[in-house]
Design a protein around this motif. Structure first.
Motif, PDB file in Angstrom:
ATOM      1  N   VAL A 268       3.337  -0.900  -0.887  1.00 58.46           N
ATOM      2  CA  VAL A 268       2.545  -0.845  -2.121  1.00 58.46           C
ATOM      3  C   VAL A 268       3.064   0.320  -2.957  1.00 58.46           C
ATOM      4  O   VAL A 268       3.015   1.480  -2.542  1.00 58.46           O
ATOM      5  CB  VAL A 268       1.046  -0.676  -1.798  1.00 58.46           C
ATOM      6  CG1 VAL A 268       0.243  -0.519  -3.090  1.00 58.46           C
ATOM      7  CG2 VAL A 268       0.544  -1.869  -0.995  1.00 58.46           C
ATOM      8  N   GLY A 269       3.610  -0.009  -4.111  1.00 63.18           N
ATOM      9  CA  GLY A 269       4.180   1.018  -4.986  1.00 63.18           C
ATOM     10  C   GLY A 269       3.088   1.753  -5.736  1.00 63.18           C
ATOM     11  O   GLY A 269       2.489   1.206  -6.659  1.00 63.18           O
ATOM     12  N   LEU A 270       2.812   2.968  -5.317  1.00 60.52           N
ATOM     13  CA  LEU A 270       1.744   3.745  -5.964  1.00 60.52           C
ATOM     14  C   LEU A 270       2.335   4.476  -7.171  1.00 60.52           C
ATOM     15  O   LEU A 270       2.666   5.652  -7.111  1.00 60.52           O
ATOM     16  CB  LEU A 270       1.116   4.713  -4.961  1.00 60.52           C
ATOM     17  CG  LEU A 270       0.373   4.043  -3.802  1.00 60.52           C
ATOM     18  CD1 LEU A 270      -0.102   5.093  -2.788  1.00 60.52           C
ATOM     19  CD2 LEU A 270      -0.818   3.223  -4.299  1.00 60.52           C
ATOM     20  N   ASP A 271       2.479   3.720  -8.259  1.00 61.60           N
ATOM     21  CA  ASP A 271       3.135   4.210  -9.472  1.00 61.60           C
ATOM     22  C   ASP A 271       2.162   4.145 -10.635  1.00 61.60           C
ATOM     23  O   ASP A 271       2.395   3.450 -11.630  1.00 61.60           O
ATOM     24  CB  ASP A 271       4.352   3.331  -9.818  1.00 61.60           C
ATOM     25  CG  ASP A 271       5.281   3.074  -8.632  1.00 61.60           C
ATOM     26  OD1 ASP A 271       5.184   3.788  -7.618  1.00 61.60           O
ATOM     27  OD2 ASP A 271       6.109   2.158  -8.732  1.00 61.60           O
ATOM     28  N   PRO A 272       1.056   4.839 -10.554  1.00 62.27           N
ATOM     29  CA  PRO A 272       0.022   4.656 -11.571  1.00 62.27           C
ATOM     30  C   PRO A 272       0.408   5.226 -12.934  1.00 62.27           C
ATOM     31  O   PRO A 272       1.024   6.281 -13.017  1.00 62.27           O
ATOM     32  CB  PRO A 272      -1.173   5.421 -10.996  1.00 62.27           C
ATOM     33  CG  PRO A 272      -0.589   6.414 -10.053  1.00 62.27           C
ATOM     34  CD  PRO A 272       0.670   5.804  -9.514  1.00 62.27           C
TER      35      PRO A 272
ATOM     36  N   ARG B 165       2.937  -2.647  -9.867  1.00 60.54           N
ATOM     37  CA  ARG B 165       1.932  -3.162 -10.816  1.00 60.54           C
ATOM     38  C   ARG B 165       1.176  -4.379 -10.298  1.00 60.54           C
ATOM     39  O   ARG B 165      -0.027  -4.497 -10.480  1.00 60.54           O
ATOM     40  CB  ARG B 165       2.625  -3.559 -12.129  1.00 60.54           C
ATOM     41  CG  ARG B 165       2.766  -2.436 -13.106  1.00 60.54           C
ATOM     42  CD  ARG B 165       3.708  -2.831 -14.247  1.00 60.54           C
ATOM     43  NE  ARG B 165       5.103  -2.926 -13.795  1.00 60.54           N
ATOM     44  CZ  ARG B 165       6.113  -3.373 -14.552  1.00 60.54           C
ATOM     45  NH1 ARG B 165       5.887  -3.777 -15.788  1.00 60.54           N
ATOM     46  NH2 ARG B 165       7.349  -3.405 -14.072  1.00 60.54           N
ATOM     47  N   GLY B 166       1.908  -5.292  -9.641  1.00 54.35           N
ATOM     48  CA  GLY B 166       1.281  -6.532  -9.179  1.00 54.35           C
ATOM     49  C   GLY B 166       0.106  -6.279  -8.252  1.00 54.35           C
ATOM     50  O   GLY B 166      -0.817  -7.097  -8.159  1.00 54.35           O
ATOM     51  N   ILE B 167       0.117  -5.140  -7.560  1.00 48.67           N
ATOM     52  CA  ILE B 167      -0.988  -4.813  -6.652  1.00 48.67           C
ATOM     53  C   ILE B 167      -1.931  -3.777  -7.282  1.00 48.67           C
ATOM     54  O   ILE B 167      -3.127  -3.992  -7.367  1.00 48.67           O
ATOM     55  CB  ILE B 167      -0.436  -4.304  -5.293  1.00 48.67           C
ATOM     56  CG1 ILE B 167       0.293  -5.449  -4.573  1.00 48.67           C
ATOM     57  CG2 ILE B 167      -1.566  -3.752  -4.421  1.00 48.67           C
ATOM     58  CD1 ILE B 167       0.946  -5.064  -3.252  1.00 48.67           C
ATOM     59  N   ILE B 168      -1.366  -2.674  -7.740  1.00 49.26           N
ATOM     60  CA  ILE B 168      -2.278  -1.581  -8.141  1.00 49.26           C
ATOM     61  C   ILE B 168      -2.958  -1.851  -9.482  1.00 49.26           C
ATOM     62  O   ILE B 168      -3.989  -1.257  -9.775  1.00 49.26           O
ATOM     63  CB  ILE B 168      -1.565  -0.198  -8.150  1.00 49.26           C
ATOM     64  CG1 ILE B 168      -0.543  -0.069  -9.284  1.00 49.26           C
ATOM     65  CG2 ILE B 168      -0.931   0.084  -6.803  1.00 49.26           C
ATOM     66  CD1 ILE B 168       0.032   1.336  -9.418  1.00 49.26           C
TER      67      ILE B 168
ATOM     68  N   ARG C 296      -6.305  -5.367  -2.699  1.00 52.13           N
ATOM     69  CA  ARG C 296      -6.269  -6.051  -1.392  1.00 52.13           C
ATOM     70  C   ARG C 296      -6.005  -7.542  -1.565  1.00 52.13           C
ATOM     71  O   ARG C 296      -5.166  -8.116  -0.861  1.00 52.13           O
ATOM     72  CB  ARG C 296      -7.592  -5.829  -0.645  1.00 52.13           C
ATOM     73  CG  ARG C 296      -7.588  -6.405   0.760  1.00 52.13           C
ATOM     74  CD  ARG C 296      -8.887  -6.129   1.507  1.00 52.13           C
ATOM     75  NE  ARG C 296      -8.815  -6.677   2.850  1.00 52.13           N
ATOM     76  CZ  ARG C 296      -8.333  -6.051   3.908  1.00 52.13           C
ATOM     77  NH1 ARG C 296      -7.876  -4.815   3.789  1.00 52.13           N
ATOM     78  NH2 ARG C 296      -8.289  -6.623   5.093  1.00 52.13           N
ATOM     79  N   GLU C 297      -6.698  -8.150  -2.511  1.00 52.89           N
ATOM     80  CA  GLU C 297      -6.485  -9.577  -2.733  1.00 52.89           C
ATOM     81  C   GLU C 297      -5.040  -9.853  -3.157  1.00 52.89           C
ATOM     82  O   GLU C 297      -4.407 -10.800  -2.691  1.00 52.89           O
ATOM     83  CB  GLU C 297      -7.476 -10.092  -3.782  1.00 52.89           C
ATOM     84  CG  GLU C 297      -7.594 -11.598  -3.768  1.00 52.89           C
ATOM     85  CD  GLU C 297      -8.214 -12.129  -5.054  1.00 52.89           C
ATOM     86  OE1 GLU C 297      -9.415 -12.432  -5.032  1.00 52.89           O
ATOM     87  OE2 GLU C 297      -7.487 -12.235  -6.074  1.00 52.89           O
ATOM     88  N   ALA C 298      -4.517  -8.997  -4.029  1.00 52.71           N
ATOM     89  CA  ALA C 298      -3.133  -9.179  -4.506  1.00 52.71           C
ATOM     90  C   ALA C 298      -2.139  -9.003  -3.356  1.00 52.71           C
ATOM     91  O   ALA C 298      -1.153  -9.748  -3.253  1.00 52.71           O
ATOM     92  CB  ALA C 298      -2.831  -8.187  -5.622  1.00 52.71           C
TER      93      ALA C 298
END
Lengths: 302, 302
Positions: A18-22, A269-272, A290-292
């Motif tokens: 999970v790319g934590l790139d906020p 982005r697709g997840i966060i 989580r759903e993503a």
């Protein structure tokens, strides 16, 4: 580290980082508002908002995603306070048992590379060891050659850590340098780098057939990734470019080995930022993430 | 920024960047001891020692050296606390009127490059502008192509800042990638990158014949640097590798243009660690640094 990563992927049943790139417009107003109230309109407030946002995501994905990959640029943007939030994010993910890949893409020589290697090896000050960055692995840039890589390989061995070296990146302009053919060998620059990465990794093999010296191979170039899997059978791939950058599970099927292993696929982005594209989640960032992540796991299995 | 740098070089009479790349054994015990007493045996103490050391040097060279080039790795080694000392060093040098070149060698794509561009452009949070890094220019890595560079070029234009892109680096293993000949054009990788750097800089010219998009060209490869000066007449060079890495003023004479301009030469250890090699200075770090910088200025004039 590479053995731990492979075991963790098997335990979670999905090779997801999970790319934590906020960026700020991904962060719900409630988080920003709370931190501005606490810290004033300051870089400290911005950094605290990044950390709070990341924690909500980590709390909801730690059991289904083996790794996080925070991109340090998104934190450096906010200065040293932001950088502290990067390190705290890494530390928090580790408390949940996740593998942390610091996406730092550092690349410099000799004594400078030794200094950067603190990202995975920590530092000794007046005889006392500190680990300020909490990363299991980092990404590296190979443009300066072995001088920029070797100090990290040593730490991979001494501290059981990993490195992911850029080979073929997912961006369009990667072709400007990486795809040009070299006269002496007829290989492209990235194929040549792939050979260097393989050789740098020979002395750092894990027990599962893969080296602690791994590669970054973009999902957006299916043909090249497939060829690299064949030419680099012992090199684990970190794969950016899935999801928001356009690639699907189908595109990268042949980046995996015949056992379905050898890759960790990143989605940022697709997840966060999923909470913004699926209104059913309100601003429940973690629930949407989580759903993503579960959708992504399913896509990667098809 | 490039005009300011050129003016500052002329005012100081020497094209010197002082590389503020401290390692702990360069720092006198009195500085370490004082900070450990104040902050305990901690990364905060290490970071404060780096900053105090740098201040002693800056106080003694600001009027004879136009620029400082802190290498961020030496600060990142000590975690976020160290990174804060990097930013405080930059801020302090600016109070003395020096040009600050952040040696960060960042290189990443698109939105990530935009985030890294905060190193020179600062950041806006909730409508308020912050400049956490205090740099006039940074060094960049070109391996990912224009996607990694363009966001910085935009900041060069909008904020009058500069960038120095790696072309030919001073380290021995730079040859592993940079020196290989490309089949389509017969140029080496670094010559190809030189062409890209020139073209990226065309829209960012200063008024003195040089672009805000500049290059890093190692002093240790005299022939290549001389050739690059001819092929890149509007590109300013930042030159590492002088002094401790072996090159002298004579080696790099032809890196300058016919007016004796177009270069900024970096020395790190040769200046900041001079107190250790010349016992006459005791542990008067700044005094020794000043004398070393004056020797370097003389060598560059010969």
């Amino acid at each position: 580290m590479i053995d731990r990563l492979i075991a963790k992927i098997e335990a979670c049943g999905a090779p997801i980082a999970v790319g934590l790139d906020p960026v700020m417009d991904m962060i719900p107003d409630r988080i920003k508002k709370r931190n501005i109230e606490e810290h004033g309109l300051s870089l400290k407030a911005a950094a605290a908002a990044l950390l709070d946002f990341n924690k909500e995501i980590i709390d909801c994905i730690w059991d289904i995603a083996p790794a996080v990959k925070p991109q340090i640029a998104m934190y450096e943007r906010f200065g040293p306070e932001g950088v502290a939030a990067y390190a705290e994010t890494a530390a928090y993910a580790k408390t949940k048992g996740m593998i942390v890949i610091g996406d730092v893409k550092r690349g410099d020589i000799a004594s400078t590379a030794e200094a950067y290697a603190a990202h995975i090896g920590g530092v000794i000050f007046e005889g006392v060891a500190f680990d300020p960055w909490h990363a299991d692995a980092v990404t590296l840039n190979p443009y300066m050659g072995a001088d920029a890589i070797k100090p990290f390989v040593e730490v991979c061995l001494s501290h059981d850590k990993g490195i992911f070296i850029l080979v073929k990146t997912s961006n369009p302009s990667s072709s400007e340098i990486q795809d040009i053919t070299l006269a002496p060998c007829g290989k492209t620059v990235f194929e040549h780098v792939a050979g260097l990465v393989s050789s740098w990794g020979e002395g750092a093999m894990g027990t599962q057939g893969y080296s602690k010296v791994a590669a970054v191979v973009g999902a957006t170039f299916a043909e090249q990734g497939t060829a690299l899997r064949k030419s680099m059978p012992h090199t684990f791939f970190l794969i950016p470019g899935y999801g928001a950058q356009g690639a699907t599970g189908k595109d990268i099927r042949d980046f995996f080995d015949s056992d379905g292993r050898g890759c960790l696929v990143n989605s940022s982005r697709g997840i966060i930022s999923a909470w913004r594209t699926r209104p059913c989640h309100g601003d429940r960032v973690g629930e949407a993430a989580r759903e993503a992540a579960m959708r992504m796991a399913k896509d990667l299995k098809l």
